[in-house]
Design a protein around this motif. Structure first.
Motif, PDB file in Angstrom:
ATOM      1  N   ALA A 158       0.829  -1.200   0.000  1.00  0.00           N
ATOM      2  CA  ALA A 158       0.000   0.000   0.000  1.00  0.00           C
ATOM      3  C   ALA A 158       0.868   1.257   0.000  1.00  0.00           C
ATOM      4  O   ALA A 158       0.554   2.241  -0.695  1.00  0.00           O
ATOM      5  CB  ALA A 158      -0.922  -0.006   1.215  1.00  0.00           C
ATOM      6  N   GLY A 159       1.962   1.236   0.766  1.00  0.00           N
ATOM      7  CA  GLY A 159       2.861   2.381   0.782  1.00  0.00           C
ATOM      8  C   GLY A 159       3.536   2.594  -0.557  1.00  0.00           C
ATOM      9  O   GLY A 159       3.637   3.728  -1.051  1.00  0.00           O
ATOM     10  N   VAL A 160       4.015   1.513  -1.161  1.00  0.00           N
ATOM     11  CA  VAL A 160       4.676   1.617  -2.463  1.00  0.00           C
ATOM     12  C   VAL A 160       3.686   2.083  -3.531  1.00  0.00           C
ATOM     13  O   VAL A 160       4.023   2.897  -4.403  1.00  0.00           O
ATOM     14  CB  VAL A 160       5.304   0.263  -2.853  1.00  0.00           C
ATOM     15  N   LEU A 161       2.454   1.580  -3.468  1.00  0.00           N
ATOM     16  CA  LEU A 161       1.436   1.991  -4.441  1.00  0.00           C
ATOM     17  C   LEU A 161       1.132   3.476  -4.303  1.00  0.00           C
ATOM     18  O   LEU A 161       1.015   4.200  -5.305  1.00  0.00           O
ATOM     19  CB  LEU A 161       0.172   1.168  -4.234  1.00  0.00           C
ATOM     20  N   ALA A 162       0.989   3.956  -3.063  1.00  0.00           N
ATOM     21  CA  ALA A 162       0.704   5.379  -2.848  1.00  0.00           C
ATOM     22  C   ALA A 162       1.879   6.240  -3.292  1.00  0.00           C
ATOM     23  O   ALA A 162       1.697   7.271  -3.957  1.00  0.00           O
ATOM     24  CB  ALA A 162       0.386   5.624  -1.377  1.00  0.00           C
ATOM     25  N   ALA A 163       3.084   5.840  -2.929  1.00  0.00           N
ATOM     26  CA  ALA A 163       4.263   6.606  -3.333  1.00  0.00           C
ATOM     27  C   ALA A 163       4.465   6.559  -4.833  1.00  0.00           C
ATOM     28  O   ALA A 163       4.951   7.529  -5.443  1.00  0.00           O
ATOM     29  CB  ALA A 163       5.494   6.062  -2.617  1.00  0.00           C
ATOM     30  N   GLY A 164       4.085   5.450  -5.442  1.00  0.00           N
ATOM     31  CA  GLY A 164       4.276   5.299  -6.874  1.00  0.00           C
ATOM     32  C   GLY A 164       3.466   6.257  -7.716  1.00  0.00           C
ATOM     33  O   GLY A 164       3.755   6.436  -8.909  1.00  0.00           O
ATOM     34  N   ALA A 165       2.454   6.887  -7.125  1.00  0.00           N
ATOM     35  CA  ALA A 165       1.687   7.891  -7.867  1.00  0.00           C
ATOM     36  C   ALA A 165       2.563   9.070  -8.269  1.00  0.00           C
ATOM     37  O   ALA A 165       2.210   9.820  -9.184  1.00  0.00           O
ATOM     38  CB  ALA A 165       0.509   8.372  -7.027  1.00  0.00           C
ATOM     39  N   PHE A 166       3.692   9.245  -7.595  1.00  0.00           N
ATOM     40  CA  PHE A 166       4.595  10.353  -7.882  1.00  0.00           C
ATOM     41  C   PHE A 166       5.917   9.865  -8.477  1.00  0.00           C
ATOM     42  O   PHE A 166       6.888  10.615  -8.516  1.00  0.00           O
ATOM     43  CB  PHE A 166       4.875  11.136  -6.596  1.00  0.00           C
ATOM     44  N   SER A 167       5.944   8.613  -8.909  1.00  0.00           N
ATOM     45  CA  SER A 167       7.191   8.037  -9.372  1.00  0.00           C
ATOM     46  C   SER A 167       7.020   7.382 -10.737  1.00  0.00           C
ATOM     47  O   SER A 167       5.995   7.550 -11.402  1.00  0.00           O
ATOM     48  CB  SER A 167       7.703   7.021  -8.342  1.00  0.00           C
ATOM     49  N   ILE A 168       8.011   6.610 -11.129  1.00  0.00           N
ATOM     50  CA  ILE A 168       8.010   5.956 -12.428  1.00  0.00           C
ATOM     51  C   ILE A 168       6.999   4.819 -12.459  1.00  0.00           C
ATOM     52  O   ILE A 168       6.603   4.294 -11.428  1.00  0.00           O
ATOM     53  CB  ILE A 168       9.427   5.444 -12.768  1.00  0.00           C
ATOM     54  N   ARG A 169       6.611   4.411 -13.661  1.00  0.00           N
ATOM     55  CA  ARG A 169       5.484   3.495 -13.842  1.00  0.00           C
ATOM     56  C   ARG A 169       5.647   2.130 -13.150  1.00  0.00           C
ATOM     57  O   ARG A 169       4.669   1.591 -12.626  1.00  0.00           O
ATOM     58  CB  ARG A 169       5.223   3.299 -15.328  1.00  0.00           C
ATOM     59  N   PRO A 170       6.841   1.516 -13.105  1.00  0.00           N
ATOM     60  CA  PRO A 170       6.928   0.197 -12.457  1.00  0.00           C
ATOM     61  C   PRO A 170       6.627   0.202 -10.971  1.00  0.00           C
ATOM     62  O   PRO A 170       6.254  -0.835 -10.411  1.00  0.00           O
ATOM     63  CB  PRO A 170       8.387  -0.226 -12.724  1.00  0.00           C
ATOM     64  N   VAL A 171       6.777   1.345 -10.310  1.00  0.00           N
ATOM     65  CA  VAL A 171       6.640   1.378  -8.850  1.00  0.00           C
ATOM     66  C   VAL A 171       5.210   1.062  -8.398  1.00  0.00           C
ATOM     67  O   VAL A 171       5.011   0.198  -7.531  1.00  0.00           O
ATOM     68  CB  VAL A 171       7.131   2.722  -8.292  1.00  0.00           C
ATOM     69  N   PRO A 172       4.166   1.730  -8.896  1.00  0.00           N
ATOM     70  CA  PRO A 172       2.814   1.366  -8.460  1.00  0.00           C
ATOM     71  C   PRO A 172       2.421  -0.056  -8.840  1.00  0.00           C
ATOM     72  O   PRO A 172       1.658  -0.702  -8.123  1.00  0.00           O
ATOM     73  CB  PRO A 172       1.918   2.405  -9.142  1.00  0.00           C
ATOM     74  N   LEU A 173       2.935  -0.556  -9.957  1.00  0.00           N
ATOM     75  CA  LEU A 173       2.652  -1.951 -10.325  1.00  0.00           C
ATOM     76  C   LEU A 173       3.257  -2.905  -9.300  1.00  0.00           C
ATOM     77  O   LEU A 173       2.610  -3.875  -8.891  1.00  0.00           O
ATOM     78  CB  LEU A 173       3.208  -2.243 -11.719  1.00  0.00           C
ATOM     79  N   MET A 174       4.483  -2.624  -8.874  1.00  0.00           N
ATOM     80  CA  MET A 174       5.100  -3.455  -7.854  1.00  0.00           C
ATOM     81  C   MET A 174       4.295  -3.405  -6.556  1.00  0.00           C
ATOM     82  O   MET A 174       4.079  -4.430  -5.901  1.00  0.00           O
ATOM     83  CB  MET A 174       6.536  -2.999  -7.586  1.00  0.00           C
ATOM     84  N   GLY A 175       3.824  -2.220  -6.174  1.00  0.00           N
ATOM     85  CA  GLY A 175       3.006  -2.104  -4.969  1.00  0.00           C
ATOM     86  C   GLY A 175       1.736  -2.925  -5.053  1.00  0.00           C
ATOM     87  O   GLY A 175       1.334  -3.577  -4.081  1.00  0.00           O
ATOM     88  N   SER A 176       1.099  -2.928  -6.218  1.00  0.00           N
ATOM     89  CA  SER A 176      -0.123  -3.712  -6.398  1.00  0.00           C
ATOM     90  C   SER A 176       0.140  -5.202  -6.247  1.00  0.00           C
ATOM     91  O   SER A 176      -0.655  -5.934  -5.641  1.00  0.00           O
ATOM     92  CB  SER A 176      -0.727  -3.421  -7.773  1.00  0.00           C
ATOM     93  N   LEU A 177       1.267  -5.676  -6.778  1.00  0.00           N
ATOM     94  CA  LEU A 177       1.600  -7.096  -6.667  1.00  0.00           C
ATOM     95  C   LEU A 177       1.938  -7.477  -5.232  1.00  0.00           C
ATOM     96  O   LEU A 177       1.627  -8.581  -4.782  1.00  0.00           O
ATOM     97  CB  LEU A 177       2.760  -7.428  -7.603  1.00  0.00           C
ATOM     98  N   PHE A 178       2.573  -6.579  -4.497  1.00  0.00           N
ATOM     99  CA  PHE A 178       2.812  -6.819  -3.077  1.00  0.00           C
ATOM    100  C   PHE A 178       1.480  -7.002  -2.339  1.00  0.00           C
ATOM    101  O   PHE A 178       1.338  -7.898  -1.494  1.00  0.00           O
ATOM    102  CB  PHE A 178       3.594  -5.662  -2.462  1.00  0.00           C
ATOM    103  N   MET A 179       0.523  -6.158  -2.643  1.00  0.00           N
ATOM    104  CA  MET A 179      -0.779  -6.254  -1.973  1.00  0.00           C
ATOM    105  C   MET A 179      -1.491  -7.552  -2.345  1.00  0.00           C
ATOM    106  O   MET A 179      -2.145  -8.172  -1.495  1.00  0.00           O
ATOM    107  CB  MET A 179      -1.635  -5.039  -2.325  1.00  0.00           C
ATOM    108  N   LEU A 180      -1.372  -7.977  -3.594  1.00  0.00           N
ATOM    109  CA  LEU A 180      -1.973  -9.238  -4.002  1.00  0.00           C
ATOM    110  C   LEU A 180      -1.353 -10.406  -3.230  1.00  0.00           C
ATOM    111  O   LEU A 180      -2.075 -11.284  -2.726  1.00  0.00           O
ATOM    112  CB  LEU A 180      -1.782  -9.439  -5.502  1.00  0.00           C
ATOM    113  N   LEU A 181      -0.028 -10.422  -3.119  1.00  0.00           N
ATOM    114  CA  LEU A 181       0.625 -11.478  -2.342  1.00  0.00           C
ATOM    115  C   LEU A 181       0.204 -11.430  -0.877  1.00  0.00           C
ATOM    116  O   LEU A 181       0.015 -12.472  -0.239  1.00  0.00           O
ATOM    117  CB  LEU A 181       2.144 -11.341  -2.447  1.00  0.00           C
TER     118      LEU A 181
END
Length: 218
Positions: A158-181
């Protein structure tokens, strides 16, 4: 009586160097506010993933929930130090600001979820320490070993997904996969917790670290 023309106030002269510096500062601040935070570490993420693989192997062999939690707490501190060090180095190389503009937004997006994870860890582990629980007799069946892998993966994601809104495209995708796991870990048997931790904090960090390093710099 004739009206006199209004006197114009003469603006103080501005040196060309000062004017140019002011314009450059304005452009830089505007780019920081509207751009993306690109100092997410690539090879630093790979290093974080490598240490997570080691921690998962060591944690799976621990006889008690206290020892297990000690291993993962140490890994969290090591990963935090690696990530912070790699981010600072990449920011310096690229001239990105960490405490202003998009860098500040990235940190503010990440930190609240991490603090929630710490609070939930203390609450869940405190339940295992309460009288009448079986933290030492059946460590794989404790509340901590059942819930905390999923909690950690979810809050970090959730933190990576939120931070990824201000970062490069792979970051929010990684956050989403963390949440799925994390969601899957909460539904899985407690004995699978370390495997999910290895898949998330190890595998996802390595895969996305390589992608970021190749496409957005190390």
């Amino acid at each position: 009586m004739t009206d006199r023309p209004a006197l114009r106030r003469r603006e103080p002269a501005v040196a060309p160097e000062a004017s140019a510096a002011s314009h450059l500062r304005f452009i830089r601040e505007t780019m920081e506010r509207t751009g993306t935070f690109t100092a997410v570490p690539g090879w630093g993420g790979v290093a974080m993933g490598a240490t997570a693989f080691v921690a998962a192997a060591v944690a799976a062999r621990q006889p008690t929930v206290a020892d297990w939690l000690t291993v993962w707490t140490a890994e969290a501190l090591v990963g935090l130090l690696i990530g912070a060090w790699a981010t600072v180095l990449k920011a310096r190389r690229g001239g990105a600001a960490l405490l202003s503009g998009q860098g500040r937004k990235f940190l503010l997006g990440l930190l609240p979820a991490l603090l929630v994870g710490v609070a939930l860890t203390l609450a869940v582990y405190g339940y295992d320490l309460a009288p009448g629980t079986y933290a030492r007799e059946a460590p794989l069946a404790t509340v901590s070993r059942h819930l905390l892998p999923g909690v950690w993966l979810l809050t970090y994601g959730a933190g990576v997904l939120a931070a990824g809104a201000f970062s490069i495209r792979p970051v929010p995708l990684m956050g989403s996969l963390f949440m799925l796991l994390g969601a899957l870990a909460l539904l899985a048997p407690p004995a699978w917790g370390d495997a999910f931790m290895a898949a998330g904090f190890g595998g996802l960090h390595v895969v996305f670290g390589v992608l970021i390093a190749r496409n957005h710099g190390g």
